[in-house]
Design a protein around this motif. Structure first.
Motif, short mmCIF file in Angstrom:
data_model
loop_
_atom_site.label_atom_id
_atom_site.label_comp_id
_atom_site.label_asym_id
_atom_site.label_seq_id
_atom_site.Cartn_x
_atom_site.Cartn_y
_atom_site.Cartn_z
N ARG A 137 51.90 38.01 25.05
CA ARG A 137 52.71 38.01 26.27
C ARG A 137 54.12 37.60 25.89
NH1 ARG A 137 51.04 40.96 30.10
NH2 ARG A 137 52.49 39.86 31.46
N MET A 138 55.10 38.41 26.28
CA MET A 138 56.51 38.12 26.01
C MET A 138 57.21 37.73 27.30
SD MET A 138 59.36 40.58 24.18
CE MET A 138 59.06 41.91 25.34
N VAL A 139 57.99 36.68 27.27
CA VAL A 139 58.74 36.23 28.44
C VAL A 139 60.23 36.24 28.10
CG1 VAL A 139 56.83 34.83 29.29
CG2 VAL A 139 58.55 33.78 27.82
N THR A 140 61.03 36.59 29.09
CA THR A 140 62.48 36.54 28.98
C THR A 140 63.03 35.93 30.26
OG1 THR A 140 62.57 38.83 29.81
CG2 THR A 140 62.70 38.51 27.43
N PRO A 141 64.04 35.07 30.17
CA PRO A 141 64.56 34.41 31.37
C PRO A 141 65.30 35.38 32.28
CG PRO A 141 65.90 33.85 29.46
CD PRO A 141 64.72 34.63 28.94
N GLN A 166 55.32 48.33 24.30
CA GLN A 166 55.85 47.45 25.34
C GLN A 166 55.70 48.10 26.70
OE1 GLN A 166 59.74 45.71 24.43
NE2 GLN A 166 59.67 46.69 22.42
N GLU A 167 55.62 47.26 27.72
CA GLU A 167 55.53 47.79 29.09
C GLU A 167 56.86 48.33 29.57
OE1 GLU A 167 53.41 45.54 32.14
OE2 GLU A 167 52.87 44.08 30.60
N GLU A 168 57.95 47.61 29.30
CA GLU A 168 59.25 47.94 29.86
C GLU A 168 60.22 48.32 28.75
OE1 GLU A 168 60.08 48.21 32.94
OE2 GLU A 168 58.23 47.47 33.83
N PRO A 169 61.05 49.34 28.97
CA PRO A 169 62.05 49.71 27.97
C PRO A 169 63.39 49.01 28.15
CG PRO A 169 61.97 51.38 29.67
CD PRO A 169 60.94 50.34 30.05
N THR A 170 63.53 48.20 29.21
CA THR A 170 64.84 47.66 29.55
C THR A 170 65.12 46.30 28.95
OG1 THR A 170 63.89 46.76 31.61
CG2 THR A 170 64.94 48.94 31.70
N ARG A 171 64.12 45.57 28.48
CA ARG A 171 64.36 44.22 27.97
C ARG A 171 63.25 43.84 27.00
NH1 ARG A 171 62.93 43.86 33.40
NH2 ARG A 171 60.78 43.16 33.71
N ASP A 172 63.65 43.12 25.97
CA ASP A 172 62.72 42.46 25.08
C ASP A 172 63.50 41.40 24.30
OD1 ASP A 172 64.04 43.68 22.93
OD2 ASP A 172 62.64 45.34 22.84
N CYS A 173 62.82 40.72 23.39
CA CYS A 173 63.47 39.65 22.61
C CYS A 173 63.53 40.01 21.13
CB CYS A 173 62.74 38.33 22.81
SG CYS A 173 60.98 38.36 22.41
N PHE A 174 63.58 41.32 20.83
CA PHE A 174 63.56 41.77 19.44
C PHE A 174 64.95 42.15 18.94
CE2 PHE A 174 59.04 43.41 20.44
CZ PHE A 174 58.54 42.14 20.27
N ALA A 203 59.80 35.90 17.13
CA ALA A 203 60.75 36.15 18.20
C ALA A 203 60.10 35.98 19.57
CB ALA A 203 61.33 37.56 18.06
N ILE A 204 58.83 36.40 19.70
CA ILE A 204 58.13 36.27 20.98
C ILE A 204 57.90 34.80 21.31
CG2 ILE A 204 55.92 36.68 22.13
CD1 ILE A 204 55.79 39.37 20.66
N ILE A 205 57.45 34.01 20.33
CA ILE A 205 57.21 32.59 20.57
C ILE A 205 58.52 31.87 20.89
CG2 ILE A 205 56.32 30.45 19.59
CD1 ILE A 205 54.17 32.48 20.24
N ASP A 206 59.56 32.15 20.11
CA ASP A 206 60.85 31.50 20.36
C ASP A 206 61.44 31.90 21.70
OD1 ASP A 206 60.63 30.24 17.96
OD2 ASP A 206 61.99 31.57 16.87
N GLY A 207 61.04 33.06 22.24
CA GLY A 207 61.53 33.47 23.55
C GLY A 207 61.09 32.56 24.68
N PHE A 208 60.08 31.73 24.44
CA PHE A 208 59.64 30.79 25.47
C PHE A 208 60.63 29.62 25.64
CE2 PHE A 208 55.71 33.01 24.81
CZ PHE A 208 55.00 32.88 25.99
N PHE A 209 61.34 29.26 24.59
CA PHE A 209 62.18 28.07 24.64
C PHE A 209 63.33 28.18 25.64
CE2 PHE A 209 60.10 27.50 20.50
CZ PHE A 209 59.67 26.19 20.62
N PRO A 210 64.10 29.29 25.69
CA PRO A 210 65.14 29.38 26.74
C PRO A 210 64.57 29.29 28.15
CG PRO A 210 65.48 31.06 25.06
CD PRO A 210 64.14 30.47 24.79
N VAL A 211 63.39 29.86 28.36
CA VAL A 211 62.76 29.78 29.68
C VAL A 211 62.43 28.33 30.02
CG1 VAL A 211 60.77 30.48 31.05
CG2 VAL A 211 61.86 32.13 29.51
N LEU A 212 61.87 27.61 29.05
CA LEU A 212 61.50 26.22 29.29
C LEU A 212 62.73 25.33 29.48
CD1 LEU A 212 58.54 25.84 26.78
CD2 LEU A 212 58.42 25.93 29.27
#
Length: 392
Positions: A137-141, A166-174, A203-212
């Motif tokens: 699961r990938m999260v982006t703020p 990926q589900e969406e072509p508009t955003r990711d953390c790669f 990159a996916i795991i580190d993407g959680f930190f800005p959200v947190l």
């Protein structure tokens, strides 16, 4: 197929594809996909508003890197056995025919293809014949810092390729990973597909930190608000944060277990060096999970503080009403007594003070004196202090 220079940019969705409103993502925070009763294994469920797949190939080695937009999954067949690293990124799940052909090109088992397409799945890792499947699961703020977008990313590792869906072509953390490939920064182009897998997982795991970090700031503001000025909006905000943190926990907890399984059950597709890097990813996942649990406990305590603040506020209101009532009780008694219809002419004992010259001013003086005495007494007892507010 002629190779084009490697240009690093975000792929845009086709013009004829309508992207669903981003606000709808909130409704899917806590969902997992489940098959309808009687559905055949391997059945693909395509959402009506899913974007049409955009297939992007990034091929590189230590000397060069190229980026290609593929028209069909079959265009990747010549790259299956090349010595270079081939990263094929499929962005969008809106065409069943393309996805079925993609499964045939890569030799994906129908159950594996079902897990990739039917989203969202619980994050997991599976070791198949000459392939390693990882669902994350990938999260982006969000842009306003309130909440996050979440989507499923499926990674299939082969000997000379890495497939990501990926589900969406508009955003990711790669983006940083793509930039490292383009500029040959770091050691990513000196390593194989398993190192690319690690880089994307990291990159996916580190993407959680800005959200947190956003949730930490929101909770800090709410801590002051629930004490100083609790309101209905405050309660709704606390409830929303608790719900979103629960979704983050459901996302990172199974990913931690999947990373642990990858480290414990060594795959032939992962080198010893990459295993060490995966341990670092596992440590980051543990850190994210600890932060999520800490914020969940703080959010739960905010609910208790809110209830206490509302109770204290109500107690202050009741205390003020009690003081006013207590002061007026003796005054009400006095005016009630002198409101009785006794005739002073019938007997000298029937309210003789009604005929006094200073009777009315004396009654007022007695009532004001009683009020002043009670007010001073309550003041000395500290009843007028507000115990529900906290100084800044």
């Amino acid at each position: 197929m002629a190779r084009k220079p490697f240009h690093f940019f975000r792929a845009e969705p086709p013009a004829n594809v309508e992207i669903p409103p981003e606000e709808d993502d909130d409704d899917n925070y806590l969902d997992y996909f489940y098959d309808e009763q009687g559905t055949l294994p391997g059945t693909l469920t395509i959402e009506a508003d899913a974007p049409i797949p955009d297939i992007i190939l990034i091929e590189y080695d230590k000397d060069r890197a190229v980026r290609l937009n593929l028209d069909s999954p079959e265009a990747f067949i010549p790259y299956l056995e090349t010595p270079t690293v081939s990263w094929i990124d499929v962005q969008g799940l809106g065409d069943e025919n393309v996805l079925q052909r993609l499964g045939r090109v890569f030799g994906l088992h129908p159950i594996v293809l079902e897990d990739i397409v039917n989203v969202p799945q619980r994050p997991k890792v599976e070791d198949h014949d000459h392939q390693l499947l990882l669902i994350t699961r990938m999260v982006t703020p969000k842009e306003d810092g309130r909440g996050f977008y979440t989507e499923q990313v499926s990674l299939v590792l082969g000997k000379s390729y890495l497939l990501t869906v990926q589900e969406e072509p508009t955003r990711d953390c790669f983006d940083l990973v793509r930039q490292r490939i383009r500029t040959n920064r770091g050691t990513i182009r000196q390593n194989g597909c398993d190192y690319l897998l690690y880089a994307l997982i990291d990159a996916i795991i580190d993407g959680f930190f800005p959200v947190l970090e956003d949730y930490g700031e929101r909770i800090e503001l709410l801590e002051d608000e629930v004490v100083a000025n609790p309101s209905r909006e405050t309660l709704e905000e606390v409830h929303q944060i608790r719900r979103e943190l629960l979704a983050l926990r459901r996302a990172i907890w199974p990913q931690r277990d999947a990373l642990n399984a990858m480290i414990r059950d060594r795959s032939e597709l992962l080198s010893d060096d990459v295993q060490i890097y995966l341990r670092d990813c596992y440590d980051h996942a543990i850190q994210v999970l600890d932060m999520v649990e800490t914020y969940r406990e703080l959010a739960a305590s905010l609910m208790d503080v809110y209830l206490s603040s509302v109770g204290n506020k109500m107690n202050e209101i009741m205390k003020l009403l009690t003081i006013i009532s207590t002061i007026f009780i003796p005054l009400t008694f006095i005016v009630g007594v002198y409101g009785m219809n006794f005739n002073p002419e019938a007997s000298p004992l029937n309210m003789p003070e009604l005929n006094w010259y200073w009777g009315y001013p004396a009654c007022w003086a007695v009532m004001i004196g009683i009020s002043a005495f009670l007010f001073g007494y309550f003041w000395r007892q500290g009843w007028f202090k507000n115990f529900s507010s906290v100084d800044d």
